[in-house]
Write a protein that holds these residues in place. Sequence first.
Motif, PDB file in Angstrom:
ATOM      1  N   ASN A 145       0.817  -1.205   0.000  1.00  0.00           N
ATOM      2  CA  ASN A 145       0.000   0.000   0.000  1.00  0.00           C
ATOM      3  C   ASN A 145       0.856   1.262   0.000  1.00  0.00           C
ATOM      4  OD1 ASN A 145       1.041  -0.201   2.511  1.00  0.00           O
ATOM      5  ND2 ASN A 145      -0.929  -0.210   3.612  1.00  0.00           N
ATOM      6  N   SER A 146       2.129   1.138  -0.394  1.00  0.00           N
ATOM      7  CA  SER A 146       3.035   2.278  -0.381  1.00  0.00           C
ATOM      8  C   SER A 146       3.103   2.928  -1.760  1.00  0.00           C
ATOM      9  CB  SER A 146       4.453   1.843   0.041  1.00  0.00           C
ATOM     10  OG  SER A 146       4.952   0.882  -0.853  1.00  0.00           O
ATOM     11  N   GLN A 147       3.520   4.183  -1.766  1.00  0.00           N
ATOM     12  CA  GLN A 147       3.693   4.920  -3.016  1.00  0.00           C
ATOM     13  C   GLN A 147       5.025   5.638  -2.967  1.00  0.00           C
ATOM     14  OE1 GLN A 147       0.715   7.855  -3.767  1.00  0.00           O
ATOM     15  NE2 GLN A 147       1.430   8.305  -5.838  1.00  0.00           N
ATOM     16  N   LEU A 148       5.809   5.492  -4.002  1.00  0.00           N
ATOM     17  CA  LEU A 148       7.145   6.085  -4.056  1.00  0.00           C
ATOM     18  C   LEU A 148       7.075   7.409  -4.791  1.00  0.00           C
ATOM     19  CD1 LEU A 148      10.036   5.405  -3.164  1.00  0.00           C
ATOM     20  CD2 LEU A 148      10.443   4.534  -5.458  1.00  0.00           C
ATOM     21  N   LEU A 149       7.400   8.501  -4.090  1.00  0.00           N
ATOM     22  CA  LEU A 149       7.314   9.837  -4.663  1.00  0.00           C
ATOM     23  C   LEU A 149       8.672  10.303  -5.159  1.00  0.00           C
ATOM     24  CD1 LEU A 149       5.047  11.571  -1.989  1.00  0.00           C
ATOM     25  CD2 LEU A 149       4.337  10.549  -4.155  1.00  0.00           C
ATOM     26  N   TYR A 150       8.648  11.171  -6.183  1.00  0.00           N
ATOM     27  CA  TYR A 150       9.808  11.924  -6.685  1.00  0.00           C
ATOM     28  C   TYR A 150      10.818  11.065  -7.449  1.00  0.00           C
ATOM     29  CZ  TYR A 150       7.866  15.010  -3.148  1.00  0.00           C
ATOM     30  OH  TYR A 150       7.020  15.751  -2.386  1.00  0.00           O
ATOM     31  N   ASN A 151      10.971   9.813  -7.101  1.00  0.00           N
ATOM     32  CA  ASN A 151      11.935   8.946  -7.780  1.00  0.00           C
ATOM     33  C   ASN A 151      11.290   7.589  -8.019  1.00  0.00           C
ATOM     34  OD1 ASN A 151      14.200   7.739  -8.846  1.00  0.00           O
ATOM     35  ND2 ASN A 151      15.409   7.809  -6.977  1.00  0.00           N
ATOM     36  N   PRO A 152      10.305   7.533  -8.910  1.00  0.00           N
ATOM     37  CA  PRO A 152       9.541   6.292  -9.083  1.00  0.00           C
ATOM     38  C   PRO A 152      10.370   5.126  -9.591  1.00  0.00           C
ATOM     39  CG  PRO A 152       9.033   7.879 -10.816  1.00  0.00           C
ATOM     40  CD  PRO A 152       9.857   8.603  -9.806  1.00  0.00           C
ATOM     41  N   HIS A 153      11.437   5.392 -10.334  1.00  0.00           N
ATOM     42  CA  HIS A 153      12.292   4.325 -10.851  1.00  0.00           C
ATOM     43  C   HIS A 153      13.456   4.002  -9.915  1.00  0.00           C
ATOM     44  CE1 HIS A 153      10.056   4.495 -14.585  1.00  0.00           C
ATOM     45  NE2 HIS A 153      10.295   5.784 -14.677  1.00  0.00           N
ATOM     46  N   MET A 154      13.522   4.685  -8.793  1.00  0.00           N
ATOM     47  CA  MET A 154      14.516   4.438  -7.748  1.00  0.00           C
ATOM     48  C   MET A 154      15.945   4.455  -8.295  1.00  0.00           C
ATOM     49  SD  MET A 154      12.490   1.580  -5.471  1.00  0.00           S
ATOM     50  CE  MET A 154      11.771   0.703  -6.849  1.00  0.00           C
ATOM     51  N   LYS A 155      16.277   5.515  -9.036  1.00  0.00           N
ATOM     52  CA  LYS A 155      17.625   5.668  -9.581  1.00  0.00           C
ATOM     53  C   LYS A 155      18.534   6.323  -8.541  1.00  0.00           C
ATOM     54  CE  LYS A 155      16.268   6.124 -14.455  1.00  0.00           C
ATOM     55  NZ  LYS A 155      16.339   7.006 -15.654  1.00  0.00           N
ATOM     56  N   SER A 156      19.715   5.772  -8.375  1.00  0.00           N
ATOM     57  CA  SER A 156      20.652   6.330  -7.399  1.00  0.00           C
ATOM     58  C   SER A 156      21.198   7.684  -7.842  1.00  0.00           C
ATOM     59  CB  SER A 156      21.806   5.360  -7.166  1.00  0.00           C
ATOM     60  OG  SER A 156      22.505   5.111  -8.379  1.00  0.00           O
ATOM     61  N   ALA A 157      21.148   7.970  -9.151  1.00  0.00           N
ATOM     62  CA  ALA A 157      21.643   9.263  -9.638  1.00  0.00           C
ATOM     63  C   ALA A 157      20.849  10.428  -9.055  1.00  0.00           C
ATOM     64  CB  ALA A 157      21.588   9.306 -11.167  1.00  0.00           C
ATOM     65  N   TYR A 158      19.573  10.189  -8.746  1.00  0.00           N
ATOM     66  CA  TYR A 158      18.763  11.232  -8.120  1.00  0.00           C
ATOM     67  C   TYR A 158      19.372  11.664  -6.792  1.00  0.00           C
ATOM     68  CZ  TYR A 158      14.812  10.626 -11.348  1.00  0.00           C
ATOM     69  OH  TYR A 158      14.015  10.604 -12.451  1.00  0.00           O
ATOM     70  N   ASN A 159      19.985  10.736  -6.106  1.00  0.00           N
ATOM     71  CA  ASN A 159      20.585  11.015  -4.805  1.00  0.00           C
ATOM     72  C   ASN A 159      21.996  11.563  -4.939  1.00  0.00           C
ATOM     73  OD1 ASN A 159      20.777  10.730  -1.801  1.00  0.00           O
ATOM     74  ND2 ASN A 159      22.318   9.219  -2.355  1.00  0.00           N
ATOM     75  N   PHE A 160      22.742  11.081  -5.948  1.00  0.00           N
ATOM     76  CA  PHE A 160      24.160  11.414  -6.055  1.00  0.00           C
ATOM     77  C   PHE A 160      24.414  12.771  -6.703  1.00  0.00           C
ATOM     78  CE2 PHE A 160      25.268   6.708  -5.857  1.00  0.00           C
ATOM     79  CZ  PHE A 160      25.689   6.806  -4.537  1.00  0.00           C
ATOM     80  N   VAL A 161      23.582  13.198  -7.641  1.00  0.00           N
ATOM     81  CA  VAL A 161      23.858  14.442  -8.370  1.00  0.00           C
ATOM     82  C   VAL A 161      23.918  15.648  -7.437  1.00  0.00           C
ATOM     83  CG1 VAL A 161      22.918  16.070 -10.052  1.00  0.00           C
ATOM     84  CG2 VAL A 161      23.075  13.653 -10.627  1.00  0.00           C
ATOM     85  N   PRO A 162      22.935  15.889  -6.567  1.00  0.00           N
ATOM     86  CA  PRO A 162      23.077  17.012  -5.627  1.00  0.00           C
ATOM     87  C   PRO A 162      24.287  16.862  -4.711  1.00  0.00           C
ATOM     88  CG  PRO A 162      20.803  16.253  -5.703  1.00  0.00           C
ATOM     89  CD  PRO A 162      21.618  15.233  -6.431  1.00  0.00           C
ATOM     90  N   ALA A 163      24.605  15.623  -4.335  1.00  0.00           N
ATOM     91  CA  ALA A 163      25.762  15.403  -3.468  1.00  0.00           C
ATOM     92  C   ALA A 163      27.062  15.738  -4.185  1.00  0.00           C
ATOM     93  CB  ALA A 163      25.781  13.948  -2.992  1.00  0.00           C
ATOM     94  N   ILE A 164      27.162  15.368  -5.456  1.00  0.00           N
ATOM     95  CA  ILE A 164      28.368  15.682  -6.234  1.00  0.00           C
ATOM     96  C   ILE A 164      28.514  17.194  -6.391  1.00  0.00           C
ATOM     97  CG2 ILE A 164      29.474  15.443  -8.494  1.00  0.00           C
ATOM     98  CD1 ILE A 164      28.095  12.719  -8.733  1.00  0.00           C
ATOM     99  N   MET A 165      27.402  17.888  -6.586  1.00  0.00           N
ATOM    100  CA  MET A 165      27.448  19.335  -6.693  1.00  0.00           C
ATOM    101  C   MET A 165      28.020  19.942  -5.413  1.00  0.00           C
ATOM    102  SD  MET A 165      23.738  19.953  -8.492  1.00  0.00           S
ATOM    103  CE  MET A 165      23.718  21.685  -8.064  1.00  0.00           C
ATOM    104  N   GLY A 166      27.555  19.468  -4.266  1.00  0.00           N
ATOM    105  CA  GLY A 166      28.051  19.993  -3.002  1.00  0.00           C
ATOM    106  C   GLY A 166      29.522  19.724  -2.795  1.00  0.00           C
ATOM    107  N   MET A 167      29.979  18.535  -3.170  1.00  0.00           N
ATOM    108  CA  MET A 167      31.382  18.182  -2.972  1.00  0.00           C
ATOM    109  C   MET A 167      32.287  18.937  -3.933  1.00  0.00           C
ATOM    110  SD  MET A 167      33.227  14.437  -3.209  1.00  0.00           S
ATOM    111  CE  MET A 167      32.882  14.302  -4.968  1.00  0.00           C
ATOM    112  N   LEU A 168      31.923  19.005  -5.203  1.00  0.00           N
ATOM    113  CA  LEU A 168      32.787  19.626  -6.204  1.00  0.00           C
ATOM    114  C   LEU A 168      32.905  21.127  -6.001  1.00  0.00           C
ATOM    115  CD1 LEU A 168      31.801  17.762  -9.485  1.00  0.00           C
ATOM    116  CD2 LEU A 168      33.928  17.590  -8.224  1.00  0.00           C
ATOM    117  N   LEU A 169      31.790  21.784  -5.766  1.00  0.00           N
ATOM    118  CA  LEU A 169      31.844  23.236  -5.598  1.00  0.00           C
ATOM    119  C   LEU A 169      32.671  23.614  -4.377  1.00  0.00           C
ATOM    120  CD1 LEU A 169      28.175  24.253  -6.477  1.00  0.00           C
ATOM    121  CD2 LEU A 169      30.203  24.374  -7.927  1.00  0.00           C
TER     122      LEU A 169
END
Length: 354
Positions: A145-169
């Motif tokens: 009965n659960s619903q997955l929001l914002y990342n329906p395909h559960m891609k790890s890139a959704y999580n890593f891209v903002p993190a890479i931005m924070g580290m690189l900058l």
Amino acid sequence: MKQFFSFVIKEARHILRDKRTMLILFGMPVVLMLLFGFAITNDVKNVRTVVVTSHMDYQTQAAINRLAASEYFTITEAVPTPKEAERLIRSQKADLAIVFAHDFASKHSGIQFIVDGADPNMAQQWTVYAQQTLTAANFQFSILNSQLLYNPHMKSAYNFVPAIMGMLLLLICAMMTSVSIVREKEQGTMEVLLVSPVQPLMIIVAKAVPYLLQALLILIIILAMSATVLDVPLHGSLGWIFLVSFIYILLALSLGLFISNIAQTQFVALLVSAMVLLLPTVMLSGMLFPVESMPRILQWISAIIPPRYYIQAMRKLMIMGVGIGEVWQEVAVLSGMTVLLLAVSLKKFKIRLS
């Protein structure tokens, strides 16, 4: 003002002539984006799955076919009892067992997951993926009965891209700025610059401006790669993303100035940058591990890590698509850190000059 722009152009030309610096500034973001987007991933694929059922009816077969058709699971065997499935998991011949009740077709309920819990994070992901896969087949189970929001395909890139931005900058602005200033000290040219008609503070600002512009260019490259290569959507406003990033870049430049006050050689500057910036950013910012799952003392330490707040803000703005009102706390913390760090750095720098 003309002399100020002359110093900016001088520093920009110095950066452009240094091929190693250019490789770090523009090669590292591309490499890290590709690594974290494709190679280093926690996506679920080809999970060895055992099906446990004592009665193979139409509904059970349809559910099994749905699992087998996905890229996440590979049906390796069907066994009659959960005990047999547990034996396969113990012998490392399976990762996950899905147990269907004998009255599954009539009641549409009665599903049990038996998971190899040696890696708790992956075990939880396997269970969630199995639930989502079966839910997508329009099976109405009491457990699903659960619903997955914002990342329906559960891609790890959704999580890593903002993190890479924070580290690189942070690394590019802070580390390269500190090394640039320390290099002038090490080579004995800082004294020559300080006796010029331009104020010492303007010299430092002029040396930071090229890295500010390059950081904004790198931000554009990262956002373009995330949208085109990694297929990560940008749901939020680009204006707010750039505004929050600009505040974060100023904070990183202030941190670089602070490191330049401490270090006397380029080696020390790089060493301090690695210890103070790289390791805490990777381990304590929420880039790889949720802050909420850390011990209490590490959560307190992570509260002073600037990338933590930037990564949180970017995940909300980029992935969730919220407005600036939902990230005002992160923006307030980053702004406060920027003002405090810049004031301390400039004051200490003036003391050193005197």
